[in-house]
Write a protein that holds these residues in place. Structure first.
Motif, PDB file in Angstrom:
ATOM      1  N   LEU A   1       0.746  -1.300  -0.137  1.00 59.95           N
ATOM      2  CA  LEU A   1       0.038  -0.122   0.072  1.00 59.95           C
ATOM      3  C   LEU A   1       0.984   1.426  -0.096  1.00 59.95           C
ATOM      4  O   LEU A   1       0.676   2.220  -0.717  1.00 59.95           O
ATOM      5  CB  LEU A   1      -0.902  -0.043   1.301  1.00 59.95           C
ATOM      6  CG  LEU A   1      -1.779   1.318   1.441  1.00 59.95           C
ATOM      7  CD1 LEU A   1      -2.707   1.271   0.003  1.00 59.95           C
ATOM      8  CD2 LEU A   1      -2.682   1.024   2.562  1.00 59.95           C
ATOM      9  N   PHE A   2       2.186   1.185   0.781  1.00 59.30           N
ATOM     10  CA  PHE A   2       2.922   2.160   0.665  1.00 59.30           C
ATOM     11  C   PHE A   2       3.355   2.697  -0.623  1.00 59.30           C
ATOM     12  O   PHE A   2       3.695   3.769  -1.070  1.00 59.30           O
ATOM     13  CB  PHE A   2       3.949   1.939   1.489  1.00 59.30           C
ATOM     14  CG  PHE A   2       4.989   3.050   1.958  1.00 59.30           C
ATOM     15  CD1 PHE A   2       4.468   4.504   2.187  1.00 59.30           C
ATOM     16  CD2 PHE A   2       6.393   2.801   2.743  1.00 59.30           C
ATOM     17  CE1 PHE A   2       5.332   5.443   2.539  1.00 59.30           C
ATOM     18  CE2 PHE A   2       7.084   3.773   2.985  1.00 59.30           C
ATOM     19  CZ  PHE A   2       6.654   5.024   2.828  1.00 59.30           C
ATOM     20  N   GLY A   3       3.862   1.443  -1.385  1.00 59.91           N
ATOM     21  CA  GLY A   3       4.381   1.614  -2.995  1.00 59.91           C
ATOM     22  C   GLY A   3       3.019   2.285  -3.550  1.00 59.91           C
ATOM     23  O   GLY A   3       3.402   3.029  -4.545  1.00 59.91           O
ATOM     24  N   GLU A   4       1.964   1.600  -3.724  1.00 59.81           N
ATOM     25  CA  GLU A   4       0.694   2.191  -4.460  1.00 59.81           C
ATOM     26  C   GLU A   4       0.686   3.747  -4.129  1.00 59.81           C
ATOM     27  O   GLU A   4       0.253   4.483  -5.059  1.00 59.81           O
ATOM     28  CB  GLU A   4      -0.628   1.239  -3.960  1.00 59.81           C
ATOM     29  CG  GLU A   4      -0.441  -0.044  -4.432  1.00 59.81           C
ATOM     30  CD  GLU A   4      -1.897  -0.657  -3.976  1.00 59.81           C
ATOM     31  OE1 GLU A   4      -2.574  -0.019  -3.206  1.00 59.81           O
ATOM     32  OE2 GLU A   4      -1.948  -1.950  -4.263  1.00 59.81           O
ATOM     33  N   ARG A   5       0.724   3.968  -2.877  1.00 61.15           N
ATOM     34  CA  ARG A   5       0.498   5.408  -2.631  1.00 61.15           C
ATOM     35  C   ARG A   5       1.270   6.465  -3.073  1.00 61.15           C
ATOM     36  O   ARG A   5       1.214   7.576  -3.399  1.00 61.15           O
ATOM     37  CB  ARG A   5      -0.024   5.744  -1.112  1.00 61.15           C
ATOM     38  CG  ARG A   5      -1.090   5.279  -0.294  1.00 61.15           C
ATOM     39  CD  ARG A   5      -2.262   6.229  -0.510  1.00 61.15           C
ATOM     40  NE  ARG A   5      -1.769   7.488   0.123  1.00 61.15           N
ATOM     41  CZ  ARG A   5      -2.264   7.918   1.291  1.00 61.15           C
ATOM     42  NH1 ARG A   5      -2.861   6.712   2.152  1.00 61.15           N
ATOM     43  NH2 ARG A   5      -1.850   8.988   1.845  1.00 61.15           N
ATOM     44  N   GLY A   6       2.587   5.752  -2.797  1.00 63.84           N
ATOM     45  CA  GLY A   6       3.814   6.638  -3.340  1.00 63.84           C
ATOM     46  C   GLY A   6       3.643   7.010  -5.116  1.00 63.84           C
ATOM     47  O   GLY A   6       3.627   7.848  -5.404  1.00 63.84           O
ATOM     48  N   MET A   7       3.070   5.735  -5.739  1.00 63.08           N
ATOM     49  CA  MET A   7       2.999   6.141  -7.244  1.00 63.08           C
ATOM     50  C   MET A   7       1.902   6.821  -7.618  1.00 63.08           C
ATOM     51  O   MET A   7       1.821   7.602  -8.562  1.00 63.08           O
ATOM     52  CB  MET A   7       2.732   4.612  -7.950  1.00 63.08           C
ATOM     53  CG  MET A   7       2.873   4.657  -9.550  1.00 63.08           C
ATOM     54  SD  MET A   7       4.220   5.040 -10.093  1.00 63.08           S
ATOM     55  CE  MET A   7       3.820   6.001 -11.581  1.00 63.08           C
ATOM     56  N   GLN A   8       0.731   6.687  -6.921  1.00 60.72           N
ATOM     57  CA  GLN A   8      -0.661   7.429  -6.961  1.00 60.72           C
ATOM     58  C   GLN A   8      -0.130   8.972  -6.848  1.00 60.72           C
ATOM     59  O   GLN A   8      -0.745   9.771  -7.781  1.00 60.72           O
ATOM     60  CB  GLN A   8      -1.421   6.957  -6.187  1.00 60.72           C
ATOM     61  CG  GLN A   8      -2.228   5.793  -6.333  1.00 60.72           C
ATOM     62  CD  GLN A   8      -3.093   5.113  -5.377  1.00 60.72           C
ATOM     63  OE1 GLN A   8      -2.981   5.695  -4.237  1.00 60.72           O
ATOM     64  NE2 GLN A   8      -3.795   4.305  -5.755  1.00 60.72           N
ATOM     65  N   ALA A   9       0.649   9.252  -5.664  1.00 62.73           N
ATOM     66  CA  ALA A   9       1.154  10.899  -5.518  1.00 62.73           C
ATOM     67  C   ALA A   9       1.918  10.977  -6.504  1.00 62.73           C
ATOM     68  O   ALA A   9       1.586  12.404  -7.080  1.00 62.73           O
ATOM     69  CB  ALA A   9       1.829  10.755  -4.376  1.00 62.73           C
ATOM     70  N   LEU A  10       2.804  10.498  -7.117  1.00 57.62           N
ATOM     71  CA  LEU A  10       3.600  10.704  -8.392  1.00 57.62           C
ATOM     72  C   LEU A  10       2.920  11.097  -9.726  1.00 57.62           C
ATOM     73  O   LEU A  10       2.831  11.932 -10.182  1.00 57.62           O
ATOM     74  CB  LEU A  10       4.818   9.834  -8.867  1.00 57.62           C
ATOM     75  CG  LEU A  10       5.612  10.366  -9.829  1.00 57.62           C
ATOM     76  CD1 LEU A  10       6.287  11.803  -9.546  1.00 57.62           C
ATOM     77  CD2 LEU A  10       6.680   9.111 -10.014  1.00 57.62           C
ATOM     78  N   LEU A  11       1.682  10.302  -9.786  1.00 64.46           N
ATOM     79  CA  LEU A  11       0.810  10.460 -11.168  1.00 64.46           C
ATOM     80  C   LEU A  11       0.261  11.955 -10.676  1.00 64.46           C
ATOM     81  O   LEU A  11      -0.041  12.678 -11.848  1.00 64.46           O
ATOM     82  CB  LEU A  11       0.104   9.178 -11.006  1.00 64.46           C
ATOM     83  CG  LEU A  11       0.427   7.997 -11.473  1.00 64.46           C
ATOM     84  CD1 LEU A  11      -0.651   6.761 -11.549  1.00 64.46           C
ATOM     85  CD2 LEU A  11       1.093   8.040 -12.958  1.00 64.46           C
ATOM     86  N   ALA A  12      -0.475  12.132  -9.584  1.00 65.99           N
ATOM     87  CA  ALA A  12      -1.086  13.451  -9.342  1.00 65.99           C
ATOM     88  C   ALA A  12      -0.066  14.352  -9.434  1.00 65.99           C
ATOM     89  O   ALA A  12      -0.466  15.638 -10.353  1.00 65.99           O
ATOM     90  CB  ALA A  12      -1.371  13.335  -7.871  1.00 65.99           C
ATOM     91  N   VAL A  13       1.194  14.515  -9.208  1.00 66.31           N
ATOM     92  CA  VAL A  13       2.142  15.522  -9.449  1.00 66.31           C
ATOM     93  C   VAL A  13       2.380  15.805 -10.866  1.00 66.31           C
ATOM     94  O   VAL A  13       2.226  16.881 -11.370  1.00 66.31           O
ATOM     95  CB  VAL A  13       3.538  15.048  -8.703  1.00 66.31           C
ATOM     96  CG1 VAL A  13       4.622  16.178  -9.187  1.00 66.31           C
ATOM     97  CG2 VAL A  13       3.204  15.331  -7.037  1.00 66.31           C
ATOM     98  N   LEU A  14       2.511  14.539 -11.707  1.00 68.32           N
ATOM     99  CA  LEU A  14       2.508  14.730 -13.101  1.00 68.32           C
ATOM    100  C   LEU A  14       1.475  15.394 -13.935  1.00 68.32           C
ATOM    101  O   LEU A  14       1.494  15.812 -14.891  1.00 68.32           O
ATOM    102  CB  LEU A  14       3.077  13.502 -13.777  1.00 68.32           C
ATOM    103  CG  LEU A  14       4.405  12.952 -13.390  1.00 68.32           C
ATOM    104  CD1 LEU A  14       4.445  11.284 -13.620  1.00 68.32           C
ATOM    105  CD2 LEU A  14       5.468  13.523 -13.850  1.00 68.32           C
ATOM    106  N   GLU A  15       0.167  15.052 -13.158  1.00 72.34           N
ATOM    107  CA  GLU A  15      -0.891  15.693 -13.718  1.00 72.34           C
ATOM    108  C   GLU A  15      -1.498  16.944 -13.098  1.00 72.34           C
ATOM    109  O   GLU A  15      -2.444  17.382 -13.700  1.00 72.34           O
ATOM    110  CB  GLU A  15      -2.161  14.555 -13.743  1.00 72.34           C
ATOM    111  CG  GLU A  15      -1.961  13.146 -14.489  1.00 72.34           C
ATOM    112  CD  GLU A  15      -2.766  12.154 -14.109  1.00 72.34           C
ATOM    113  OE1 GLU A  15      -3.820  12.344 -13.335  1.00 72.34           O
ATOM    114  OE2 GLU A  15      -2.434  11.027 -14.681  1.00 72.34           O
ATOM    115  N   GLY A  16      -0.725  17.441 -11.999  1.00 69.36           N
ATOM    116  CA  GLY A  16      -1.097  18.823 -11.735  1.00 69.36           C
ATOM    117  C   GLY A  16      -2.084  18.721 -10.618  1.00 69.36           C
ATOM    118  O   GLY A  16      -2.857  19.679 -10.509  1.00 69.36           O
ATOM    119  N   ARG A  17      -2.235  17.592 -10.149  1.00 69.24           N
ATOM    120  CA  ARG A  17      -3.495  17.377  -9.190  1.00 69.24           C
ATOM    121  C   ARG A  17      -2.850  17.345  -7.608  1.00 69.24           C
ATOM    122  O   ARG A  17      -1.638  17.101  -7.468  1.00 69.24           O
ATOM    123  CB  ARG A  17      -4.078  16.025  -9.511  1.00 69.24           C
ATOM    124  CG  ARG A  17      -4.736  16.253 -10.529  1.00 69.24           C
ATOM    125  CD  ARG A  17      -5.766  14.873 -10.755  1.00 69.24           C
ATOM    126  NE  ARG A  17      -4.859  13.699 -11.159  1.00 69.24           N
ATOM    127  CZ  ARG A  17      -4.583  12.655 -10.149  1.00 69.24           C
ATOM    128  NH1 ARG A  17      -5.020  12.570  -8.947  1.00 69.24           N
ATOM    129  NH2 ARG A  17      -3.994  11.577 -10.447  1.00 69.24           N
TER     130      ARG A  17
END
Length: 338
Positions: free
Chosen positions: A299-315
């Protein structure tokens, strides 16, 4: 399409759906909302399914100037915890058409050589553990979209931070042992300069310090069984009242504490209680099984990747630390001697 026919193109999908190629690009790139109707979007998706159309990711990435590749920088893989972090990150990445390159920092911490000729040219973003943060400078990862794991939110290098609720984990351990009646504690601390271990030491000192009549001795050890064995053995052999509980920053440190206690003729938990933090496979391989704090690495890794996707998309990334859970097993019991 019939066997042997050429690969379907976006033009074929556009013709089948009766729309423009631009509309196909918007729909299959999930950027259609507010630009084409829901009915049109579904018609495009249906045509793509029937034709067996798959976007040419290589061409699209070249066009967009993106590689859809993320670097995960972690300490040397000495436990399965960071393998779990990778598994979670890769799962979310795959769902969004990204790949994850795993890069263990040599010796766990410290400078690392550049894994690419130019990291910035080869990557879209970086996820990094604070334990391996020094490696970022050498690979110029701190100049890319960056998400930090286990990092101080107030002083993070990254555009976002994702943390496990380590403070609450330490609180659960302290309350469990204090509730059993323990008052003399040995903290076997990880000899690693990292925010997460600083948090553990501060929270433990605070929790135990609030209870009258308690004592806390802290000794540091490398995260290795032999190093923990030596440090714990020295502390337990010192003059004066012996601790009745050993609180370890990591399950591997706890395994070393087990060996030290047994070499001194101490029984666990009859003579001394031991706790860990991680809930690795090791925790149920040792006897008695280890009371420890379960950290959900995937879950830690999932949340890390989700956070990076948000950063890349400006969210804005999801907020809030990931909950952790104390797992009580056979290594803790009330002290035999007050």
């Amino acid at each position: 399409m019939a066997p042997g026919s050429t690969r379907p193109t976006s033009r074929d999908v556009a013709q089948a759906a009766g729309v423009s190629q631009a509309a196909v690009s918007l729909v299959l790139g999930d950027k259609w909302r507010g630009r084409v109707s829901e009915t049109t979007a579904e018609r495009v998706r249906q045509a793509a399914r029937e034709l067996g159309y798959r976007p040419n990711l290589a061409a699209r990435n070249l066009r967009l100037g993106r590689t859809r590749t993320v670097l995960l920088v972690v300490p040397a893989l000495t436990t399965e915890f960071f393998a779990g972090v990778y598994t979670g990150a890769a799962r979310i990445a795959a769902q969004h058409g990204f790949g994850v390159v795993l890069y263990p920092s040599p010796e766990g911490i410290g400078p690392a050589r550049d894994p690419f000729a130019s990291a910035q040219a080869a990557l879209d973003g970086v996820i990094a553990s604070s334990m391996a943060a020094d490696a970022l400078t050498a690979i110029r990862g701190d100049q890319l979209p960056l998400v930090m794991l286990d990092s101080d939110p107030e002083g993070s290098l990254g555009a976002a931070t994702v943390n496990l609720d380590i403070t609450d984990g330490v609180r659960q351990v302290a309350e469990h042992l204090l509730g059993l009646g323990h008052r003399r504690f040995l903290h076997l601390a990880a000899d690693v300069a990292s925010w997460t271990f600083d948090v553990r030491a501060r929270e433990l000192a605070t929790r135990i310090g609030h209870v009258p009549g308690t004592s806390l001795l802290t000794v540091q050890a490398p995260i290795a069984i032999e190093g923990a064995l030596a440090a714990a053995g020295t502390a337990l052999s010192a003059k004066g009242p012996r601790p009745t509980a050993i609180i370890c920053d990591d399950d591997k440190l706890a395994a070393g504490a087990y060996k030290a206690a047994r070499r001194l003729g101490l029984r666990i938990p009859d003579d001394i209680s031991v706790t860990g933090l991680d809930d690795l496979a090791l925790a149920t391989a040792i006897d008695p099984e280890l009371t420890t704090v379960r950290l959900d690495a995937e879950l830690f890794g999932e949340r890390g990747m989700q956070a990076l996707l948000a950063v890349l998309e400006g969210r804005e990334p999801e907020e809030g630390d990931i909950p952790v859970q104390l797992v009580v097993r056979g290594s803790t019991a009330p002290p035999s001697v007050p």
